[in-house]
Write a protein that holds these residues in place. Structure first.
Motif, short mmCIF file in Angstrom:
data_model
loop_
_atom_site.label_atom_id
_atom_site.label_comp_id
_atom_site.label_asym_id
_atom_site.label_seq_id
_atom_site.Cartn_x
_atom_site.Cartn_y
_atom_site.Cartn_z
N ARG A 280 -72.41 8.19 -36.11
CA ARG A 280 -71.18 8.09 -35.33
C ARG A 280 -70.85 6.61 -35.18
NH1 ARG A 280 -69.04 7.99 -29.90
NH2 ARG A 280 -67.40 9.57 -29.62
N THR A 281 -69.67 6.23 -35.57
CA THR A 281 -69.28 4.83 -35.55
C THR A 281 -67.88 4.71 -35.00
OG1 THR A 281 -70.55 4.51 -37.59
CG2 THR A 281 -69.04 2.75 -36.94
N GLY A 282 -67.64 3.79 -34.06
CA GLY A 282 -66.28 3.65 -33.58
C GLY A 282 -66.11 2.73 -32.40
N LEU A 283 -64.86 2.67 -31.95
CA LEU A 283 -64.45 1.87 -30.80
C LEU A 283 -64.12 2.80 -29.65
CD1 LEU A 283 -63.51 -0.93 -29.63
CD2 LEU A 283 -61.23 -0.31 -30.47
N THR A 284 -64.68 2.52 -28.48
CA THR A 284 -64.46 3.35 -27.29
C THR A 284 -63.85 2.53 -26.17
OG1 THR A 284 -66.31 4.83 -27.82
CG2 THR A 284 -65.58 4.78 -25.53
N VAL A 285 -62.84 3.11 -25.50
CA VAL A 285 -62.27 2.54 -24.28
C VAL A 285 -62.50 3.57 -23.18
CG1 VAL A 285 -60.20 1.71 -23.12
CG2 VAL A 285 -60.51 1.28 -25.57
N ALA A 286 -63.07 3.14 -22.06
CA ALA A 286 -63.43 4.06 -20.98
C ALA A 286 -62.84 3.62 -19.66
CB ALA A 286 -64.94 4.18 -20.87
N ASP A 287 -62.74 4.57 -18.74
CA ASP A 287 -62.42 4.31 -17.34
C ASP A 287 -63.68 4.47 -16.52
OD1 ASP A 287 -59.76 3.73 -17.59
OD2 ASP A 287 -59.05 5.73 -17.04
N ARG A 288 -63.82 3.68 -15.46
CA ARG A 288 -64.93 3.84 -14.53
C ARG A 288 -64.43 3.78 -13.10
NH1 ARG A 288 -70.06 3.90 -16.36
NH2 ARG A 288 -70.35 3.36 -18.57
N ALA A 289 -65.07 4.58 -12.26
CA ALA A 289 -64.72 4.57 -10.83
C ALA A 289 -65.11 3.23 -10.22
CB ALA A 289 -65.43 5.71 -10.12
N GLU A 290 -64.49 2.90 -9.09
CA GLU A 290 -64.83 1.67 -8.37
C GLU A 290 -66.14 1.90 -7.61
OE1 GLU A 290 -63.36 -1.17 -8.66
OE2 GLU A 290 -61.74 -0.41 -9.94
N ALA A 291 -67.25 1.79 -8.34
CA ALA A 291 -68.58 1.99 -7.76
C ALA A 291 -69.46 0.83 -8.19
CB ALA A 291 -69.16 3.32 -8.20
N ASN A 292 -70.01 0.10 -7.24
CA ASN A 292 -70.85 -1.07 -7.54
C ASN A 292 -72.14 -0.61 -8.21
OD1 ASN A 292 -73.14 -3.02 -6.78
ND2 ASN A 292 -71.30 -4.22 -6.35
N ILE A 293 -72.39 -1.12 -9.41
CA ILE A 293 -73.54 -0.64 -10.19
C ILE A 293 -74.87 -1.00 -9.52
CG2 ILE A 293 -73.64 -2.72 -11.65
CD1 ILE A 293 -74.43 -0.80 -13.96
N PHE A 294 -74.94 -2.15 -8.85
CA PHE A 294 -76.18 -2.54 -8.18
C PHE A 294 -76.50 -1.58 -7.05
CE2 PHE A 294 -78.54 -4.90 -4.94
CZ PHE A 294 -79.60 -5.39 -5.68
N ASP A 295 -75.50 -1.29 -6.21
CA ASP A 295 -75.72 -0.35 -5.10
C ASP A 295 -76.05 1.04 -5.61
OD1 ASP A 295 -75.10 -2.44 -3.40
OD2 ASP A 295 -73.01 -1.81 -3.11
N LEU A 296 -75.39 1.45 -6.68
CA LEU A 296 -75.61 2.77 -7.25
C LEU A 296 -77.04 2.92 -7.77
CD1 LEU A 296 -73.90 5.35 -7.92
CD2 LEU A 296 -73.59 4.40 -10.20
N VAL A 297 -77.52 1.94 -8.49
CA VAL A 297 -78.86 2.01 -9.05
C VAL A 297 -79.92 1.92 -7.94
CG1 VAL A 297 -80.53 0.81 -10.53
CG2 VAL A 297 -78.19 1.15 -11.31
N GLN A 298 -79.67 1.07 -6.95
CA GLN A 298 -80.61 0.96 -5.83
C GLN A 298 -80.73 2.29 -5.10
OE1 GLN A 298 -82.28 -1.89 -6.58
NE2 GLN A 298 -82.16 -2.67 -4.49
N ALA A 299 -79.59 2.94 -4.84
CA ALA A 299 -79.61 4.23 -4.15
C ALA A 299 -80.31 5.29 -5.00
CB ALA A 299 -78.18 4.66 -3.83
N ARG A 300 -80.03 5.30 -6.31
CA ARG A 300 -80.67 6.27 -7.19
C ARG A 300 -82.18 6.09 -7.22
NH1 ARG A 300 -80.39 4.86 -13.24
NH2 ARG A 300 -82.02 3.49 -12.40
N ASP A 301 -82.64 4.84 -7.36
CA ASP A 301 -84.08 4.57 -7.41
C ASP A 301 -84.77 4.97 -6.12
OD1 ASP A 301 -83.66 3.62 -9.94
OD2 ASP A 301 -83.86 1.51 -9.43
N SER A 302 -84.10 4.74 -5.00
CA SER A 302 -84.68 5.12 -3.70
C SER A 302 -84.82 6.64 -3.59
CB SER A 302 -83.81 4.59 -2.56
OG SER A 302 -83.80 3.18 -2.55
N LEU A 303 -83.79 7.36 -4.04
CA LEU A 303 -83.84 8.83 -3.98
C LEU A 303 -84.91 9.39 -4.91
CD1 LEU A 303 -80.02 9.65 -3.87
CD2 LEU A 303 -81.68 10.07 -2.05
N GLN A 304 -85.07 8.79 -6.07
CA GLN A 304 -86.05 9.31 -7.03
C GLN A 304 -87.48 9.10 -6.57
OE1 GLN A 304 -84.85 7.42 -10.70
NE2 GLN A 304 -83.54 9.14 -11.29
N LYS A 305 -87.71 8.21 -5.61
CA LYS A 305 -89.05 8.01 -5.07
C LYS A 305 -89.42 9.08 -4.04
CE LYS A 305 -88.94 2.99 -5.73
NZ LYS A 305 -88.91 1.66 -5.06
N LEU A 306 -88.43 9.83 -3.57
CA LEU A 306 -88.70 10.87 -2.58
C LEU A 306 -89.32 12.09 -3.24
CD1 LEU A 306 -85.34 10.71 -0.56
CD2 LEU A 306 -87.54 9.67 0.05
#
Length: 249
Positions: free
Chosen positions: A142-168
């Motif tokens: 698969r080869t190509g050019l992609t243009v995407a949309d992303r929600a206004e969600a801070n990636i640092f906060d998102l990953v920190q929250a995910r990592d904290s939840l996965q430790k539970l």
């Protein structure tokens, strides 16, 4: 001291003075031509190069696999550790990763191979939204050019929250919280592919245009047999109208 000895010493001093002056002149001209702090190499072997701003913030890192870095947000490491991303990583004015060039490829002991290359650019405080990529799993490409949309969600906060939840400990509450973490923000998915221009695993040349939810709504295709078509799709992914078969469905 007689006059002859004195004259000989004067001549020696004059010669010394002339030679010293010439040496100093050569050194001065050489220093003038060569810019301070600048070196030139014909060839150099290196495992990692850090390009930094005057205040020490990273601007670009070029590294082999073992010395490659993990994600960095405003100078702070997060997510996963380095050592698995050979290539080039770009950073913005705040010292946050905002794209890069990565590549890999190897054949396994069973004879099959996997290869990939990607040049990507990130949304501010988020992840990639524009990327040119190639993936190949033993000939399925698969080869190509992609243009995407992303929600206004801070990636640092998102990953920190995910990592904290996965430790539970595993529980329905933890699973629910993880699902809520990746849910759309104000109706906007965390990531939605809007445009893809390239070649798909079925060997078709395609242009996919998708709605804000990432669902393809218009598709231009030239398949592996050379047959061309234009397809209009509904929100459920079904073709509602196509050309040259213009009969409505």
């Amino acid at each position: 001291m007689d006059d002859r000895r004195l004259a000989r010493r004067v001549r020696v001093l004059e010669l010394y003075s002339a030679v010293s002056t010439c040496v100093l002149l050569v050194l001065a001209l050489t220093a003038f031509r060569r810019q301070p702090g600048r070196a030139r190499f014909t060839e150099m072997d290196v495992e990692r190069i850090n390009v930094v701003e005057p205040d020490g913030k990273l601007r670009m890192v070029i590294a082999n696999r073992p010395r490659s870095i993990g994600p960095i947000y405003k100078g702070k490491e997060f997510g996963y550790k380095g050592g698995n991303r050979p290539g080039i990583i770009f950073f913005n004015d705040e010292g946050s990763e905002n794209g890069g060039l990565g590549f890999s490829g190897a054949r396994g002991t069973d004879g099959t191979y996997r290869a990939s290359s990607q040049l990507a650019f990130d949304q501010y405080d988020s992840d990639q939204i524009l990327y040119l990529s190639y993936t190949d799993q033993n000939g399925v490409r698969r080869t190509g050019l992609t243009v995407a949309d992303r929600a206004e969600a801070n990636i640092f906060d998102l990953v920190q929250a995910r990592d904290s939840l996965q430790k539970l400990p595993a529980s329905p509450a933890r699973d629910s919280a993880l699902q809520a973490l990746v849910a759309p923000r104000n109706g906007v998915p965390l990531m939605a592919q809007r445009v893809f221009l390239g070649r798909d695993p079925a060997k078709s040349a395609v242009v996919n245009l998708s709605d804000p939810q990432g669902k393809p709504r218009l598709r231009l295709v030239v398949d592996s047999t050379g047959r061309a078509r234009v397809e209009f799709l509904g929100a459920d992914g079904r073709v509602t109208y196509s050309l040259p078969d213009s009969a409505r469905r």
